[in-house]
Design a protein around this motif. Structure first.
Motif, PDB file in Angstrom:
ATOM      1  N   SER A 144       0.903  -1.391  -0.116  1.00 19.14           N
ATOM      2  CA  SER A 144      -0.242  -0.493   0.122  1.00 19.14           C
ATOM      3  C   SER A 144       0.694   1.400   0.104  1.00 19.14           C
ATOM      4  N   TRP A 145       1.909   1.317   0.618  1.00 20.92           N
ATOM      5  CA  TRP A 145       2.822   2.304   0.849  1.00 20.92           C
ATOM      6  C   TRP A 145       4.650   1.707  -0.160  1.00 20.92           C
ATOM      7  N   VAL A 146       5.244   0.678  -0.501  1.00 13.15           N
ATOM      8  CA  VAL A 146       6.090   0.607  -1.298  1.00 13.15           C
ATOM      9  C   VAL A 146       6.219  -0.028  -2.582  1.00 13.15           C
ATOM     10  N   SER A 147       6.464  -0.003  -3.177  1.00 13.03           N
ATOM     11  CA  SER A 147       6.682   0.359  -4.901  1.00 13.03           C
ATOM     12  C   SER A 147       8.000  -1.147  -5.298  1.00 13.03           C
ATOM     13  N   TYR A 148       7.226  -1.721  -5.559  1.00 16.12           N
ATOM     14  CA  TYR A 148       8.486  -2.764  -6.020  1.00 16.12           C
ATOM     15  C   TYR A 148       8.799  -3.140  -7.420  1.00 16.12           C
ATOM     16  N   GLY A 149       8.776  -2.697  -7.988  1.00 13.95           N
ATOM     17  CA  GLY A 149       8.862  -2.782 -10.002  1.00 13.95           C
ATOM     18  C   GLY A 149       7.749  -4.092  -9.794  1.00 13.95           C
ATOM     19  N   ASN A 150       9.344  -5.450  -9.733  1.00 12.93           N
ATOM     20  CA  ASN A 150       8.278  -6.540  -9.931  1.00 12.93           C
ATOM     21  C   ASN A 150       8.358  -7.467  -8.402  1.00 12.93           C
ATOM     22  N   MET A 151       6.406  -7.531  -7.743  1.00  9.46           N
ATOM     23  CA  MET A 151       7.021  -8.291  -6.789  1.00  9.46           C
ATOM     24  C   MET A 151       7.436  -9.751  -6.378  1.00  9.46           C
ATOM     25  N   GLU A 152       7.453 -10.464  -7.842  1.00 12.95           N
ATOM     26  CA  GLU A 152       7.551 -11.897  -7.385  1.00 12.95           C
ATOM     27  C   GLU A 152       8.786 -11.753  -7.372  1.00 12.95           C
ATOM     28  N   PHE A 153      10.162 -10.357  -8.436  1.00 18.23           N
ATOM     29  CA  PHE A 153      11.096 -11.772  -8.764  1.00 18.23           C
ATOM     30  C   PHE A 153      12.019 -11.096  -6.301  1.00 18.23           C
ATOM     31  N   VAL A 154      10.776  -9.669  -6.044  1.00 19.19           N
ATOM     32  CA  VAL A 154      11.639  -9.490  -4.608  1.00 19.19           C
ATOM     33  C   VAL A 154      11.511 -10.558  -3.832  1.00 19.19           C
ATOM     34  N   ARG A 155      10.121 -11.297  -3.576  1.00 19.20           N
ATOM     35  CA  ARG A 155       9.708 -12.272  -3.242  1.00 19.20           C
ATOM     36  C   ARG A 155      10.703 -13.793  -2.881  1.00 19.20           C
ATOM     37  N   HIS A 156      10.779 -13.897  -4.200  1.00 21.86           N
ATOM     38  CA  HIS A 156      11.556 -14.902  -4.923  1.00 21.86           C
ATOM     39  C   HIS A 156      13.050 -14.755  -4.419  1.00 21.86           C
ATOM     40  N   PHE A 157      13.625 -13.163  -4.595  1.00 18.66           N
ATOM     41  CA  PHE A 157      15.301 -13.102  -3.808  1.00 18.66           C
ATOM     42  C   PHE A 157      14.628 -13.326  -2.783  1.00 18.66           C
ATOM     43  N   ALA A 158      14.146 -12.669  -1.759  1.00 17.82           N
ATOM     44  CA  ALA A 158      13.640 -13.087  -0.488  1.00 17.82           C
ATOM     45  C   ALA A 158      13.945 -14.357  -0.230  1.00 17.82           C
ATOM     46  N   TRP A 159      13.320 -14.917  -0.821  1.00 15.40           N
ATOM     47  CA  TRP A 159      13.229 -16.978  -0.426  1.00 15.40           C
ATOM     48  C   TRP A 159      14.962 -16.719  -0.826  1.00 15.40           C
ATOM     49  N   PHE A 160      15.977 -16.540  -1.602  1.00 12.00           N
ATOM     50  CA  PHE A 160      16.724 -17.217  -2.027  1.00 12.00           C
ATOM     51  C   PHE A 160      17.757 -16.620  -0.586  1.00 12.00           C
ATOM     52  N   GLY A 161      17.748 -15.258  -1.029  1.00 11.01           N
ATOM     53  CA  GLY A 161      18.631 -15.207   0.891  1.00 11.01           C
ATOM     54  C   GLY A 161      18.268 -16.099   2.325  1.00 11.01           C
ATOM     55  N   LYS A 162      16.970 -16.749   2.268  1.00 12.26           N
ATOM     56  CA  LYS A 162      17.181 -18.148   3.699  1.00 12.26           C
ATOM     57  C   LYS A 162      18.494 -18.404   3.318  1.00 12.26           C
ATOM     58  N   VAL A 163      19.444 -18.283   2.794  1.00 13.28           N
ATOM     59  CA  VAL A 163      20.952 -19.152   1.949  1.00 13.28           C
ATOM     60  C   VAL A 163      22.040 -18.649   3.253  1.00 13.28           C
ATOM     61  N   CYS A 164      21.330 -17.378   3.702  1.00 14.74           N
ATOM     62  CA  CYS A 164      21.979 -16.790   4.727  1.00 14.74           C
ATOM     63  C   CYS A 164      22.529 -17.652   5.550  1.00 14.74           C
ATOM     64  N   VAL A 165      21.006 -18.539   7.023  1.00 14.29           N
ATOM     65  CA  VAL A 165      21.676 -19.004   7.796  1.00 14.29           C
ATOM     66  C   VAL A 165      22.446 -19.656   7.550  1.00 14.29           C
ATOM     67  N   GLY A 166      23.014 -20.697   6.308  1.00 17.71           N
ATOM     68  CA  GLY A 166      23.668 -22.077   5.575  1.00 17.71           C
ATOM     69  C   GLY A 166      24.559 -21.474   5.344  1.00 17.71           C
ATOM     70  N   LEU A 167      25.438 -19.580   5.281  1.00 20.78           N
ATOM     71  CA  LEU A 167      26.745 -19.489   5.217  1.00 20.78           C
ATOM     72  C   LEU A 167      26.839 -19.179   6.321  1.00 20.78           C
ATOM     73  N   PHE A 168      26.338 -18.624   7.808  1.00 21.17           N
ATOM     74  CA  PHE A 168      26.686 -18.779   8.610  1.00 21.17           C
ATOM     75  C   PHE A 168      26.788 -19.687   9.861  1.00 21.17           C
ATOM     76  N   CYS A 169      26.575 -20.803   9.421  1.00 22.73           N
ATOM     77  CA  CYS A 169      26.592 -22.288   9.801  1.00 22.73           C
ATOM     78  C   CYS A 169      27.630 -22.983   8.684  1.00 22.73           C
ATOM     79  N   PHE A 170      28.042 -22.516   8.015  1.00 25.59           N
ATOM     80  CA  PHE A 170      29.203 -22.883   7.085  1.00 25.59           C
ATOM     81  C   PHE A 170      30.063 -22.233   8.065  1.00 25.59           C
ATOM     82  N   VAL A 171      30.273 -20.855   7.759  1.00 31.10           N
ATOM     83  CA  VAL A 171      31.441 -19.559   8.622  1.00 31.10           C
ATOM     84  C   VAL A 171      32.081 -20.341   9.888  1.00 31.10           C
TER      85      VAL A 171
END
Length: 361
Positions: free
Chosen positions: A31-58
């Motif tokens: 309602s107050w944030v513009s995304y351009g392509n909302m599905e791209f934002v959503r899927h990139f956020a899903w990909f961001g879950k790899v952060c947990v694996g990165l922390f565990c690996f390090v």
């Protein structure tokens, strides 16, 4: 990996984590944030879950070098020194966690009229319950990994003494027997054993523990150095080409297989490829490497703080967005603004904690 390279991976991980949490459900702010392509934002956020694996690996990679410096003369020394060091690390992390918890919960009670329930506060204080901030679940995951580490190190350590080798085998035999007894008793006396086992699995999160173990193994056998030397023997161009290919494949496979925000089943394979590839490529860009390493240095504080900051500052940014033409704030500006505020708060907490550590310890 060097210490700086570990910080670079942590910096990448925390930036992905912040994006993952902010835009996991982008329609909530549409309602107050513009995304351009909302599905791209959503899927990139899903990909961001790899952060947990990165922390565990390090964590697995770095903690191998920590525990390898401790005494490995015999089984008793290994376990005693290992658990002593791990418990100190757990205490230091909890001290940081308690600082954030007390400050932000205190602000909620004093200025926002929140009610304090002692049982709920105690559950969050120990990290067993995370009703105040869902992102704090990783606290218990980290504790789990640290408690597993001395046993993992014992498994890979070979002792000169046959007596210690025998004691090592007896230790793991007792552990295996204990686990089997618990499972058998569960099936004998529980009305829903599979449900209980499923709950235990969900709590232990074996996918992230597997990434931690892989990080330890890669560090123990110096796999990254071996690969780098073999590829460099064929020329630096070969190293960069293989690194780029590995990085691209790890990202593409994860994006292709991810069907929801919680996917992490193959991170124990994909995260090492990602880390090796990104570090080789970033070695050509000192400025970006330095910036990511800086974020890595405050990554623990950013993890603990960013959702608290987000919750308290989102109404302010929403009010500012309504003043803009069209009444919408671009999503990348929201991300940068919240990241900047969270980073400043993290720096403040880091400096205060460092001062308190000097005067008390």
């Amino acid at each position: 990996m060097t210490k700086k390279q570990s910080q670079i991976i942590q910096g990448i991980a925390i930036l992905l984590m912040v994006y993952h949490h902010f835009f996991l459900n982008p329609e909530q702010l549409s309602s107050w944030v513009s995304y351009g392509n909302m599905e791209f934002v959503r899927h990139f956020a899903w990909f961001g879950k790899v952060c947990v694996g990165l922390f565990c690996f390090v964590s697995g990679y770095g903690l191998f070098h920590t525990i390898s410096r401790l005494s490995h003369g015999n089984v008793t020394h290994l376990l005693k020194n290992g658990y002593h060091d791990m418990l100190l690390r757990i205490l230091r992390l909890y001290c940081k966690f308690w600082c954030v918890l007390i400050v932000f919960k205190g602000l909620d009670v004093l200025f926002f009229g929140a009610r304090l329930s002692f049982p709920e506060f105690l559950g969050n204080f120990t990290g067993i319950r995370v009703t105040y901030n869902g992102t704090w679940w990783f606290l218990m995951q980290y504790v789990e990994m640290l408690l597993v580490l001395p046993l993992l190190d014992l498994l890979f350590t070979r002792f000169d003494s046959s007596r210690d080798q025998k004691k090592k085998h007896i230790t793991f035999a007792i552990l295996a027997a204990a686990v089997m007894c618990v499972v058998i008793l569960l099936f004998l006396f529980s009305s829903q054993p599979l449900t209980v086992l499923g709950a235990v699995k969900a709590q232990l999160r074996p996918a992230f523990l597997a990434v931690f173990v892989v990080g330890y193994v890669i560090a123990r056998f110096d796999v990254f150095s071996y690969l780098t030397q073999r590829l460099l023997s064929k020329g630096k161009g070969c190293l960069l080409a293989v690194s780029t290919l590995g990085l691209a494949c790890s990202i593409a496979i994860r994006v292709f297989l991810t069907k929801d925000a919680s996917f992490a089943a193959l991170d124990f394979l994909l995260v090492p490829l990602f880390c090796f590839g990104i570090l080789q490529l970033l070695s050509c860009c000192s400025f970006l490497s330095g910036l990511l390493a800086w974020f890595g240095q405050i990554s623990v504080w950013l993890w603990l703080l960013h959702i608290c900051v987000y919750a308290d500052t989102l109404p302010l940014l929403k009010g500012l967005a309504l003043l803009l033409p069209g009444g919408h704030l671009p999503s990348f500006l929201l991300y940068l603004a919240e990241l900047a505020i969270s980073s400043l708060c993290s720096l403040f907490f880091a400096l205060v904690f460092r001062f308190l550590k000097k005067i008390t310890w």
